[in-house]
Design a protein around this motif. Structure first.
Motif, PDB file in Angstrom:
ATOM      1  N   ARG A 273       9.246  23.425   8.795  1.00  0.00           N
ATOM      2  CA  ARG A 273      10.498  22.857   9.157  1.00  0.00           C
ATOM      3  C   ARG A 273      11.314  23.346   8.049  1.00  0.00           C
ATOM      4  NH1 ARG A 273       9.309  16.562   8.813  1.00  0.00           N
ATOM      5  NH2 ARG A 273      11.704  16.412   8.701  1.00  0.00           N
ATOM      6  N   PRO A 274      12.787  23.313   8.334  1.00  0.00           N
ATOM      7  CA  PRO A 274      13.796  23.891   7.847  1.00  0.00           C
ATOM      8  C   PRO A 274      13.984  22.875   6.532  1.00  0.00           C
ATOM      9  CG  PRO A 274      14.605  23.473   9.929  1.00  0.00           C
ATOM     10  CD  PRO A 274      13.293  23.007   9.938  1.00  0.00           C
ATOM     11  N   VAL A 275      14.316  23.413   5.343  1.00  0.00           N
ATOM     12  CA  VAL A 275      14.416  22.571   4.114  1.00  0.00           C
ATOM     13  C   VAL A 275      15.402  21.468   4.275  1.00  0.00           C
ATOM     14  CG1 VAL A 275      14.903  22.914   1.578  1.00  0.00           C
ATOM     15  CG2 VAL A 275      13.765  24.852   2.887  1.00  0.00           C
ATOM     16  N   GLY A 276      16.492  21.906   4.939  1.00  0.00           N
ATOM     17  CA  GLY A 276      17.480  20.707   5.077  1.00  0.00           C
ATOM     18  C   GLY A 276      16.829  19.849   5.985  1.00  0.00           C
ATOM     19  N   GLU A 277      16.225  19.999   6.656  1.00  0.00           N
ATOM     20  CA  GLU A 277      15.545  18.596   7.591  1.00  0.00           C
ATOM     21  C   GLU A 277      14.712  17.819   6.660  1.00  0.00           C
ATOM     22  OE1 GLU A 277      13.348  19.155  11.212  1.00  0.00           O
ATOM     23  OE2 GLU A 277      14.918  20.457  11.808  1.00  0.00           O
ATOM     24  N   VAL A 278      14.064  18.353   5.637  1.00  0.00           N
ATOM     25  CA  VAL A 278      13.269  17.626   4.951  1.00  0.00           C
ATOM     26  C   VAL A 278      13.883  16.525   3.925  1.00  0.00           C
ATOM     27  CG1 VAL A 278      11.291  17.512   3.027  1.00  0.00           C
ATOM     28  CG2 VAL A 278      11.290  19.288   5.017  1.00  0.00           C
ATOM     29  N   GLY A 279      15.046  17.233   3.474  1.00  0.00           N
ATOM     30  CA  GLY A 279      15.815  16.637   2.501  1.00  0.00           C
ATOM     31  C   GLY A 279      15.313  16.228   1.357  1.00  0.00           C
ATOM     32  N   THR A 280      16.145  15.684   0.355  1.00  0.00           N
ATOM     33  CA  THR A 280      15.543  15.493  -1.119  1.00  0.00           C
ATOM     34  C   THR A 280      15.322  14.035  -1.269  1.00  0.00           C
ATOM     35  OG1 THR A 280      17.638  15.146  -1.928  1.00  0.00           O
ATOM     36  CG2 THR A 280      17.065  17.180  -1.976  1.00  0.00           C
ATOM     37  N   THR A 281      14.596  13.761  -2.294  1.00  0.00           N
ATOM     38  CA  THR A 281      14.568  12.217  -2.695  1.00  0.00           C
ATOM     39  C   THR A 281      16.109  11.909  -3.375  1.00  0.00           C
ATOM     40  OG1 THR A 281      13.658  13.063  -4.896  1.00  0.00           O
ATOM     41  CG2 THR A 281      11.933  12.563  -3.059  1.00  0.00           C
ATOM     42  N   THR A 282      15.984  10.567  -3.622  1.00  0.00           N
ATOM     43  CA  THR A 282      17.088   9.982  -4.038  1.00  0.00           C
ATOM     44  C   THR A 282      17.129  10.004  -5.618  1.00  0.00           C
ATOM     45  OG1 THR A 282      17.007   8.386  -2.355  1.00  0.00           O
ATOM     46  CG2 THR A 282      18.522   7.798  -4.257  1.00  0.00           C
ATOM     47  N   TYR A 283      18.110  10.848  -6.145  1.00  0.00           N
ATOM     48  CA  TYR A 283      18.457  10.593  -7.630  1.00  0.00           C
ATOM     49  C   TYR A 283      18.784   9.432  -8.099  1.00  0.00           C
ATOM     50  CZ  TYR A 283      17.770  15.548  -7.201  1.00  0.00           C
ATOM     51  OH  TYR A 283      17.435  16.908  -6.659  1.00  0.00           O
ATOM     52  N   ARG A 284      18.306   8.700  -9.066  1.00  0.00           N
ATOM     53  CA  ARG A 284      18.537   7.281  -9.789  1.00  0.00           C
ATOM     54  C   ARG A 284      18.938   7.731 -11.186  1.00  0.00           C
ATOM     55  NH1 ARG A 284      14.877   5.865  -5.779  1.00  0.00           N
ATOM     56  NH2 ARG A 284      15.651   4.868  -4.314  1.00  0.00           N
ATOM     57  N   PRO A 285      19.866   6.800 -11.830  1.00  0.00           N
ATOM     58  CA  PRO A 285      20.007   6.741 -13.336  1.00  0.00           C
ATOM     59  C   PRO A 285      18.989   6.263 -13.916  1.00  0.00           C
ATOM     60  CG  PRO A 285      21.511   5.117 -12.186  1.00  0.00           C
ATOM     61  CD  PRO A 285      20.669   5.773 -11.120  1.00  0.00           C
ATOM     62  N   PRO A 286      18.604   6.624 -15.107  1.00  0.00           N
ATOM     63  CA  PRO A 286      19.328   7.528 -16.075  1.00  0.00           C
ATOM     64  C   PRO A 286      18.828   8.938 -15.728  1.00  0.00           C
ATOM     65  CG  PRO A 286      17.572   6.684 -17.199  1.00  0.00           C
ATOM     66  CD  PRO A 286      17.535   5.758 -15.925  1.00  0.00           C
ATOM     67  N   TYR A 287      19.846   9.846 -16.040  1.00  0.00           N
ATOM     68  CA  TYR A 287      19.488  11.251 -15.740  1.00  0.00           C
ATOM     69  C   TYR A 287      18.402  11.572 -16.709  1.00  0.00           C
ATOM     70  CZ  TYR A 287      20.087  16.346 -16.005  1.00  0.00           C
ATOM     71  OH  TYR A 287      19.851  17.813 -16.049  1.00  0.00           O
ATOM     72  N   LEU A 288      18.457  11.240 -18.113  1.00  0.00           N
ATOM     73  CA  LEU A 288      17.562  11.428 -19.241  1.00  0.00           C
ATOM     74  C   LEU A 288      17.092  10.028 -19.458  1.00  0.00           C
ATOM     75  CD1 LEU A 288      19.234  14.054 -21.491  1.00  0.00           C
ATOM     76  CD2 LEU A 288      17.521  14.626 -19.679  1.00  0.00           C
ATOM     77  N   PRO A 289      15.788  10.025 -19.965  1.00  0.00           N
ATOM     78  CA  PRO A 289      15.178   8.785 -20.559  1.00  0.00           C
ATOM     79  C   PRO A 289      16.097   8.159 -21.618  1.00  0.00           C
ATOM     80  CG  PRO A 289      13.703  10.505 -20.404  1.00  0.00           C
ATOM     81  CD  PRO A 289      14.855  11.241 -20.132  1.00  0.00           C
TER      82      PRO A 289
END
Lengths: 166, 87, 867
Positions: free
Chosen positions: C444-460
């Motif tokens: 499938r196209p990459v855009g259809e798979v999509g990303t996981t959700t990014y949540r804070p904090p960006y760094l530990p």
């Protein structure tokens, strides 16, 4: 007799050694101020009058050397038409001055003090304690804190001041 | 963390406030006249929309006034803060 | 052997050498190095091992994308799982390498972390060219801050600049959290921003192939950065494999720094002329449409296998593309979409109009890119079990294929199944790569798979940093009575934020012994306690009586000046929320007391009813809890003590009745004296402005000395009140208890048209005869202790036959009352109809046979309160 009984009073920070006189920051307790909360649409008269909220004022006057159930200032303000409550022993007054004074508070208070003009007052929490903060000058603030929280706040302020004391 | 626009104090951190739920749920004029279902509806039933909701907030650590505002329950967007009007 | 070049290194200070210890081995570095650059300069290829596979792992990145180099810091108090690429070296830094998991440090962290709030009209995150442009343009808007995680930010007119500061979380309404790394401890910044400009750039991503985790495989841009920033040569003989122009630029930079670049492979079928010319000028062979198929070597790379043949190399520099750094954008809900032009996920729908994104983070093409990047992720060959997608989690293509075989097609599900991206690096390196490989797997196209959700904090963030200065005695505000110094020698009980004296042990006296002595003193002589912590609210106005009639279950408006009344408050649901006494001070002034822990909640509730439902009432309310210090003097001899202290006060029962108050002076101190009793004994509560609290305590102690006055604490207070059957709201009640359940129907008005809770009390359920009632319990044998919290079951019930039907529970229990025998209070189904019945109070499967009694076990007739 009056003098003897007055001498028995203890302010919330009595005996704690709270206080600081550093080049960019001074801190001190001003004990036994006459503090009265007033409910009235118009600002009550007084030297230091802070607006706490709609129709709600805190009047800060000099200590009253009288032995009474309430400070005379409360009666005076009641006579002037407001609903007055003596909170002189309910709160104590801390005075912070110097260019670091506002920054010191910003270590534990999310309120933007830079938009509080001289003569302006905000209520909020500082280091977990409810306080009223009044600005008396560009670099001077009065902190009104409940008596039971005063030692906690004094300990916190002294600790937070560490980077500003050389 | 959201910033709540108090009509008296300006924008402040959410931690200074208490949330009062949906606005416009008035205490019934005569509770004794309500049957159990109507009383339970007053106590427990709220609209809970996905979208704009008119809410009550209390600036407990500040001016200690109740007020209303509209909040979007998905985006947390806030608009139209206003002083509390008797319901 | 040192890989440090003789010159170069924009971030290091060669005049300041430092020594660092890695696994006991001392290595030399310079101020400005990170631990990662120091290790690379010292030619230490091993930076860690796979958490499950134990495979050797080397340095891959130069910043937050690094998956392998996470170390245990041993110096300066220690810290587990620190990313070596973000760890600035200092003299004496000592670390241990890890296999994907650190150890908590047992000793308290002595580092001075702190917190600072600040307010800005505009905050720009990222000090690259785009960020600087945005900050400069914003400078007329007011307070503008430019922050960057690098070691220095060049000054900018009208803009505050902070270096070494990493934004870790962006929240709603313009709240940004950032960490400033300082030499004496980190600072957590809470930035309130009018608007936020994200100029966070892009992060290089790799390519995957068999044995891609072998030390010596690095990101190409990172390899070039080690040369530029730290003057370190990452290898001697290199193969470079790329899918976009910045990778080619890195190949040129490596060659110019002195790396022998054996070949450049590009997955694309052509490269732009400027790069073709630059590589040809350096005699670097270029293979188009080529790929790396695997690597060889022992613990470090020695040979690269490619579709164009094998090459002996100690560095394989790969670059699969650039991921716009959209993490902060995503935190408050910003959406992204796949862009083929960028070959990455780019921001689309914003999280609100406060946040904008510029530069590479917005998907703007990299400087000197001529041809579009390829959407290309992995070699077409290789053993899936040796193709590592997320070396931090030791997760392979095989794991991803297993997830697919198990029927998982959503990237969120695959993440949870494989644990890819769930490590401390939060998939900064592996995330998009995994999405690409998954898309290929699914066809499938990459855009259809999509990303996981990014949540804070960006760094530990460390817990120590989150706590800041709120640790030890400052961890939570402590509230102290104004006579605390007089009672501070007693063990304290926490009641909400208050510290209250629990009991006053004599020499070598146990809790039970001290309490027995204190109880005896109050029942037979006189005791004194600090009662200052009870909440106090002054109500003023013409309509206070009306308000009190509505919020208390009983009638208050009829109370005369000079009198005090006990009242119970319910919520609208009819359940008890608080109780206390209220004194009428004048026609228009009333002083309400609340339980210690409930003062704020009661005041809030009163304000709510007044402001939102009955604004027409003329009432104001002011908290005066701290205005008054209160000493309770209780016991048959209390009248003698108070008479001695207050000569102007007629304390006789006829002149000063129960539930009345008087103004007078106590030891010369202006005071309000109330005849209220929480013990059932004759008692006086002395109220003085709190700055006289300590003096009052001293005076009472002195005046009481001839009568053997005994200070008592909360434990004795609880025993005394429990014997009288006085419930404690929140201990003997739990939000399901009505005044009737407590046996307090006498405090519920039948005459009032309405009060808060009245309608609910009229419900059939509130009137069921088998509701749980407050009762007393005594052990059948007269000596066995009853345990607070015990469940009540039928006597002799089989405790192994689950479930055992439960009839109630013990809410308060004490080892000894006035008669020295254990007793308890309990909530029991239909309790008032079961007096005399024997039940088992079960704690930890041990039954104690108990007999049900009325809640009052002492002075049932109530004759002692007048002395």
């Amino acid at each position: 007799m009056t003098a003897d009984v007055l001498a028995l009073r203890r302010s919330p920070l009595h005996g704690t050694g709270f206080g600081l006189a550093a080049p960019g920051l001074t801190m001190a307790e001003e004990p036994f101020r006459s503090l009265v909360e007033v409910r009235s649409p118009a600002a009550p008269a007084g030297e230091l009058v802070w607006r706490l909220g709609p129709d709600w004022w805190l009047v800060d006057g000099p200590p009253a050397p009288v032995v009474a159930l309430e400070v005379p200032l409360a009666g005076e303000l009641r006579a002037a038409g407001g609903v007055a409550t003596d909170v002189s022993a309910h709160r104590t007054t801390l005075v912070l001055t110097g260019p670091h004074a506002a920054t010191l508070i910003a270590h534990g208070c999310p309120i933007d003090l830079s938009i509080v003009p001289v003569g302006g007052c905000v209520q909020g929490t500082l280091a977990g304690a409810q306080v009223a903060l009044g600005r008396t000058g560009p670099d001077s603030l009065r902190v009104y804190v409940r008596a039971a929280f005063a030692r906690h706040l004094a300990t916190w302020l002294s600790d937070a001041a560490t980077p500003y004391v050389e | 963390m959201i910033r709540v626009p108090c009509p008296h104090c300006g924008d402040r951190d959410e931690t200074e406030f208490h949330y009062g739920g949906e606005a416009g749920v008035a205490y019934p004029a005569d509770p004794s006249a309500l049957d159990d279902a109507a009383w339970a509806s007053y106590l427990f039933v709220r609209s809970n929309p996905r979208g704009w909701l008119r809410e009550r907030w209390f600036h407990g650590a500040g001016c200690r006034r109740w007020f209303n505002l509209e909040r979007h329950t998905v985006t947390d967007e806030i608009r139209s803060p206003s002083e509390m009007r008797p319901q | 052997m040192s890989r440090r070049l003789d010159t170069g290194g924009s971030r290091i200070d060669r005049s300041r050498p430092v020594t660092v210890t890695v696994d006991g081995l001392e290595i030399e570095a310079y101020a400005g190095d990170t631990l990662a650059s120091a290790m690379l300069a010292a030619d230490l290829p091993l930076v860690g091992r796979g958490i499950y596979s134990g495979r050797p792992r080397g340095l891959v990145g130069v910043g937050a994308e690094e998956p392998n180099a996470w170390v245990q810091v041993l110096s300066r108090g220690g810290e587990p799982m620190v990313q070596a690429t973000l760890l600035d070296v200092y003299d004496g830094l000592a670390v241990e390498l890890l296999a994907g998991r650190g150890r908590l440090v047992a000793e308290p962290d002595s580092t001075r972390h702190d917190t600072l709030f600040s307010h800005w009209e505009v905050v720009v995150v990222g000090g690259g060219a785009s960020g600087r442009r945005a900050a400069a343009a914003a400078s007329p808007e007011g307070r503008v801050l430019l922050l960057d995680d690098g070691p220095a930010v060049a000054p900018l007119d009208g803009v505050t600049t902070w270096a070494r500061t990493t934004a870790t979380g962006l929240y709603g309404h313009g709240r940004l959290v950032a960490v400033e790394r300082r030499t004496d401890g980190d600072r957590l910044h809470h930035l309130q921003c009018g608007r936020v400009v994200l100029a966070t750039g892009a992060q290089e991503r790799g390519l995957v192939f068999e044995d891609d985790d072998r030390p010596g495989v690095m990101l190409a841009g990172a390899a070039a950065s080690y040369v530029e920033r730290y003057g370190v040569l990452p290898g001697e003989r290199a193969v470079v494999w790329v899918a976009h122009d910045p990778g080619l630029r890195a190949a040129v930079a490596l060659a110019d720094a002195g790396v022998e670049v054996l070949a450049v492979l590009d997955v694309r079928d052509r490269i732009a002329e400027p790069y073709a010319d630059a590589l040809s000028a350096r005699d670097i062979p270029v293979h188009l449409g080529a790929e790396v198929t695997g690597t060889s070597g022992d613990d470090r790379l020695s040979r690269v296998h490619t579709s164009a043949g094998d090459l002996d190399a100690d560095l394989l520099a790969v670059s699969g593309g650039r991921n716009p750094a959209v993490q902060l954008w995503s935190h408050p809900g910003g959406r992204t979409r796949w862009s083929d032009e960028v070959a990455g996920f780019v921001p689309v729908t914003g999280p609100g109009d406060r946040v904008t994104v510029v530069g590479a983070a917005a998907g703007e093409p990299a400087h000197r890119s001529y041809l579009p990047p390829a959407t290309w992720f992995r070699s077409s060959t290789g053993d899936p079990e040796r193709i590592f997608l997320d070396p931090h989690r030791d997760a392979t293509l095989h794991d991803l294929q297993r997830a697919h075989t198990a029927g998982l097609t959503s990237v969120e599900h695959v993440k949870r199944f494989t644990t890819i991206g769930t490590g401390a690096d939060q998939g900064r390196g592996a995330g998009v790569l995994t999405v690409g490989v998954l898309a290929q797997q699914l066809g499938r196209p990459v855009g259809e798979v999509g990303t996981t959700t990014y949540r804070p904090p960006y760094l530990p963030l460390s817990f120590g940093l989150l706590a800041g200065r709120n640790r030890g005695e400052l961890s939570d505000p402590v509230r102290l009575s104004q006579l605390h110094d007089r009672v501070a020698h007693a063990p304290m009980e926490d009641v909400g934020q208050w510290k209250r004296p629990w009991y006053f042990p004599g020499a070598e006296e146990s809790l039970d012994e001290a309490v027995a002595r204190e109880v005896r003193a109050v029942r037979t002589g006189v005791g004194m306690m600090d009662a200052s912590t009870l909440g106090k609210i002054l109500l003023q106005g013409r309509d206070v009586g009306v308000l009190l009639d509505r919020v208390y279950t009983n009638l208050f408006s009829t109370l005369n000046v000079g009198k005090v009344r006990y009242g119970v408050m319910c919520g609208p649901d009819g359940m008890v929320v608080d109780d206390g006494t209220t004194a009428r001070l004048s026609e228009t002034e009333w002083l309400m007391s609340t339980t210690t822990g409930n003062a704020a909640a009661v005041l809030d509730a009163l304000e709510e009813w007044h402001q939102t439902e009955w604004p027409e009432l003329d009432v104001t309310m002011t908290s005066v809890t701290d205005q008054w210090s209160v000493v309770a003097v209780a016991g048959p001899l209390s009248r003698d003590v108070v008479a001695a202290l207050a000569p102007e006060l007629d304390c006789s029962a006829s002149a000063f009745g129960f539930m009345e108050w008087r103004s007078t002076t106590v030891a010369g101190i202006p005071a309000r004296v109330m005849r209220i009793s929480f013990s059932g004994e004759l008692a006086f509560e002395l109220n003085v402005p709190s700055w006289w609290g300590a003096a009052l305590w001293d005076a009472v102690a002195q005046a009481g000395a001839p009568y053997g006055i005994t200070p008592y604490g909360t434990e004795t207070m609880h025993v005394l009140r429990a014997e009288k059957g006085f419930p404690i709201v929140g201990q003997d009640t739990d939000g399901t208890v009505t005044p009737h359940d407590l046996g307090m129907s006498w405090a519920v008005s039948r005459k009032k048209v309405d009060f808060i809770g009245k309608r609910s009390l009229a419900r059939a359920d509130a009137q069921r005869p088998d509701r749980r009632h407050l009762v007393g319990l005594v052990p059948v044998d007269g000596v066995s202790r009853i345990v607070e919290g015990s469940q009540l079951v039928a006597h002799g019930a089989d405790l192994t036959a689950f479930p055992v039907p439960m009839a109630g529970h013990v809410t308060s229990a004490y080892p000894a009352g006035h008669d020295g025998r254990p007793f308890a209070l309990a909530l029991l189904d239909a309790g008032r109809d079961r007096l005399g019945e024997v039940l088992d109070a079960v704690d930890d499967l041990v039954p104690v046979p108990v007999r049900v009694t009325g809640p009052v076990s002492y002075d049932v007739e109530g004759t002692r309160r007048d002395g």
